[in-house]
Write an enzyme that holds these catalytic residues in place. Structure first.
Site, PDB file in Angstrom:
ATOM      1  CD  GLU A  67      -2.959  -0.991   0.089  1.00  0.00           C
ATOM      2  OE1 GLU A  67      -3.321   0.158  -0.260  1.00  0.00           O
ATOM      3  OE2 GLU A  67      -3.349  -2.034  -0.474  1.00  0.00           O
ATOM      4  CB  SER A 116     -49.441 -30.495  41.057  1.00  0.00           C
ATOM      5  OG  SER A 116     -50.675 -31.146  40.868  1.00  0.00           O
TER       6      SER A 116
END
Length: 835
Positions: A86, A467
């Site tokens: 780059e 229950s």
């Protein structure tokens, strides 16, 4: 000389004009240039990560994946690869590359195209942080001026640091740390040179040169990067030749999830967004939950395996789809795999296509291309599903179940290379575990697969509790002066119910009645009519008021006798919170699931401050001394530090310690049962299956609703309280019934579905893992509790020491004062005590 003077004059004029032009351009764009000094304190956009309490990654949220790395942690070869490709003169140029700019200008004049950008790394930093990627002259001018300013503010290494952590590298990966994870599932220091070069080639065109999108172009670009590194002297010729021949090894890697808890992750996401807004996804927050990896994994496994077991005993619903039919051309291996790749993933179910069926065996291709064999042991369960209560005949050979071209789900057998025929369950489930001392959620799952359904049944599904409501009703009975030895008549109820306007005839399940029963036995055997008689004895207003103490909303509770049988609808989270009160000695804790949050610099910005249930620090009762605390089995100081004696840190007490203890005792009998089997008086509680854990410190209660539409099991052990639920999302569908499968042998589960059979196995599975290494610690006996020997039948005092009597616990002052009468007067003594 005249010609030379003119040339120098022209050059001087050009320089003056050029300088003036540059100055004019700077003056023109200066108002629009941002302050580059902000780069000193830049906050890179990083995702929110969610962890277990022990640091295992659960999930991450955010548009961009980024793993910020300090420059010193980035390998030298990685830095060299980017610089060579780059900006080869990065450490020498002033932030711009005049040679590159002149080259780009000449190219523009010659070709008329802006094909060479000439951007240095510094310019790319300027563009990435402050500008757009649009190709305009004004943007390029701004980029140059910003680059020059950046060079005055930051060092070269600081610039490179920002660049390598900011650059877009495809597949939502930003920065080299994220790219290493996305493409190779590695950290940057584990990458090979070929992998480094591949990543370094991406900034030019992250989409077009991506190895997952176009491997050929990506490899060419990688080799270009290697060539630049060779030119710059970063690698030698031999290394270049060797590396450029290496194949591409990139494959997509998602976030490195270590603990699968998608329902919890979504709970965290919602709470963090509510607290921090959209910034929650970009600030790099680390959210540490209260769940532990061990218990969460155990919960997920328990829920899924239990749901698969339930689903498979009800029969095989057939293949997902057919790729070809008999007599038609078969697909090739690649064609099969292509079809399978389109199918979603559901937990640990794997899609497979049957290619051959022979005798009691079938061959198949797994999603991903692997060839496997399904043996008879892995498919002999697969009777045809007819209805939830009817199954077809047992299969005799593989062709009774499968045919070539069928696509089915399979699972891998644990600790084996074998596979088992499976299917995606129709039923749903939830499981949740809390720390009863502070409300921390230690494990949670809201369904079989988050991909199948994102509805979190652990926190959102309001279901009738059956229950499972009874321990709360019995708690009210104890608060009203009744005891574990109080007799209540277990006989059919046939009374006019004014609130319902009908004669209500509740029944036991099964419809068996034992006559007068002690409350300990009645709860353990889950006698419905006893619960109804208790509600009628205490009055519905008293019951509702007592249930409110546990955090249940009175407006959501039925104000009639059906509440005795669990007609109330609650979420598993609400229910497990209520059960925690019996586990912690009478306190109401508040569930929470985020322990603390830290920012990107690991500074804690939020810390949970839960209120603690501390039975030994409660100022409303006599607190034991340190010496007494240390003498208690299991050393409660480890769970309940004395520093929590500060009243502001204590959870509110809602029932007495003695009340909670008596309920826990009855729940203990749900699992252990009682009586003497040798003398034919033995009996089982509905939770007897938990005896397989071989512990004497388990407390639980089963729950089944009318027509078995919901099955529950809730209970606790040292340091943990768990609720398990199974049912269908379709409220009209019940859990059904199964017949005996001759292929499976004597240990199979069959018959009607109910809490102890359908929901409790997941509870047991989670408890088995959660309690490994945890010493037995029965619920401690609080002050104010006494024990006396009573007669099993009458609940009165007994002088006998045989199987007809037992020691029972009482709140001091409520113990019986009369002795059971001789056998010939026993009936009369019972009648004197019965409710």
């Amino acid at each position: 000389m005249t010609w030379l003077k003119r040339l120098l004059g022209i050059m001087l004029l050009g320089a003056i004009v050029g300088t003036a032009s540059v100055g004019a351009m700077y003056i023109y764009v200066r108002p629009e240039l941002p302050d580059v000094s902000t780069l000193k304190d830049v906050q890179l956009q990083t995702p929110m990560r969610v962890y277990t309490a022990d640091g295992k990654l659960i999930s991450q949220f955010g548009e961009k994946r980024r793993i910020p790395l300090p420059i010193q942690d980035i390998p030298l070869k990685m830095k060299q690869a980017f610089i060579a490709t780059e900006d080869s003169r990065f450490y020498q140029n002033p932030g711009i590359d005049p040679i590159g700019i002149i080259r780009a200008a000449i190219n523009l004049v010659v070709t008329g195209k802006k094909s060479q950008g000439a951007s240095t790394i510094t310019q790319q930093v300027a563009r990435n942080f402050f500008l757009t990627r649009e190709k305009t002259y004004i943007r390029k001018i701004k980029e140059i001026f910003l680059a020059l300013q950046i060079e005055h503010v930051l060092t070269k290494n600081e610039i490179l640091d920002l660049y390598l952590n900011k650059i877009a590298l495809g597949y939502r990966a930003y920065g080299v740390g994220a790219a290493a994870q996305v493409y190779y599932g590695k950290s940057v220091n584990q990458l090979t040179l070929a992998q480094i070069a591949m990543i370094a080639g991406l900034p030019k065109a992250p989409s077009a040169l991506n190895p997952l999108h176009d491997p050929v172009r990506a490899k060419d670009r990688r080799n270009t990067v290697l060539g630049r590194m060779l030119e710059q002297g970063y690698i030698d010729k031999a290394t270049y030749e060797k590396t450029r021949l290496e194949p591409l090894t990139a494959t997509y890697h998602g976030a490195e999830i270590q603990v699968h808890a998608p329902y919890l992750a979504e709970m965290v996401r919602q709470q963090m967004e509510a607290k921090y807004g959209d910034k929650a996804y970009t600030r790099g927050l680390k959210v540490y939950t209260t769940v532990t990896a061990k218990r969460q994994l155990a919960a997920e496994h328990a829920l899924r395996q239990n749901l698969l077991n339930y689903d498979q005993r009800h029969g095989f619903r057939g293949p997902i789809m057919h790729l070809w039919k008999a007599g038609k051309p078969e697909l090739t291996h690649d064609q099969i795999n292509h079809k399978l790749e389109t199918l979603p993933n559901y937990a640990h179910l794997i899609a497979a296509a049957i290619t051959q069926v022979d005798g009691q065996q079938a061959k198949a291709v797994l999603k991903g291309g692997k060839n496997i064999t399904l043996n008879w042991d892995g498919m002999k369960w697969a009777r045809r599903f007819i209805t939830d209560s009817r199954q077809g005949k047992e299969p005799k050979q593989a062709s009774d179940i499968l045919a070539p071209g069928d696509v089915v789900w399979v699972t891998k057998e644990k600790d084996s290379d074998d596979y088992r025929l499976s299917q995606l369950p129709d039923a749903s489930a939830a499981i949740i575990a809390l720390n009863p001392q502070n409300g921390a959620i230690e494990a949670i799952s809201g369904g079989f697969s988050y991909n199948q359904s994102k509805f979190n049944r652990a926190t959102q599904a309001r279901r009738q509790v059956g229950s499972n409501i009874k321990p709360f009703i019995y708690s009210n009975a104890f608060a009203s002066g009744m005891t574990l030895a109080t007799l209540v008549n277990d006989a059919p109820v046939n009374q006019w119910d004014q609130s319902l306007g009908v004669a209500w005839r509740p029944k036991n399940s099964p419809p068996v009645y034992a006559g007068p029963l002690r409350l300990r036995v009645a709860l353990a055997e889950s006698k419905n009519v006893v619960s109804v008689r208790l509600v009628r004895k205490m009055g519905i207003d008293s019951v509702i008021k007592h249930l409110e103490l546990f955090g249940f909303n009175k407006d959501e509770l039925p104000h009639n006798d059906t509440i005795a049988l669990g007609s109330a609808s609650l979420t598993p989270l609400q229910l497990v919170r209520g059960y925690a009160t019996f586990a912690n000695g009478g306190f109401l804790i508040s569930p929470y699931f985020i322990d603390h949050v830290s920012d990107s610099t690991d500074q804690i910005i939020y810390q949970a401050q839960p209120k603690i249930a501390c039975r030994y620090c409660d100022k409303s009762a006599k607190s034991p001394s340190i010496k007494e605390l240390l003498s208690i089995k299991g050393n409660p100081l480890q769970q309940c530090p004395i520093q929590y004696a500060n009243a502001s840190q204590l959870a509110p007490r809602i029932i007495s310690a003695q009340n909670a203890f008596l309920v826990a005792q009855a729940m203990h009998s749900v699992i252990t049962g009682g009586g003497s089997w040798a003398h034919h008086t033995g009996w089982n509680g509905t939770g007897w299956r938990a005896l397989t854990l071989h512990r004497d410190d388990l407390y639980g209660k089963s729950g089944t609703t009318n027509a078995s539409r919901d099955a529950w099991f809730s209970g606790f052990a040292p340091g943990i309280v768990v609720t398990s639920w199974v049912g269908f999302d379709n409220f009209d569908r019940d859990l059904g019934h199964t017949s005996y499968n001759n292929n499976l042998g004597k240990d199979q589960v069959y018959g009607g579905e109910f809490g102890g059979k359908t929901a409790q196995p997941a509870w047991i599975s989670l408890m088995r893992e959660a309690l490994k290494g945890v010493p037995e610690q029965p619920v401690p006996i609080p002050n104010g509790i006494v024990t006396v020997r009573i007669d099993d039948k009458t609940g009165l005092l007994s002088n006998k020491t045989d199987y007809t009597s037992r020691f029972e616990y009482f709140i001091d002052g409520t113990q019986p004062t009369q002795y059971a009468r001789p056998n010939n007067a026993e009936h009369e003594s019972i009648q004197d005590q019965i409710y």
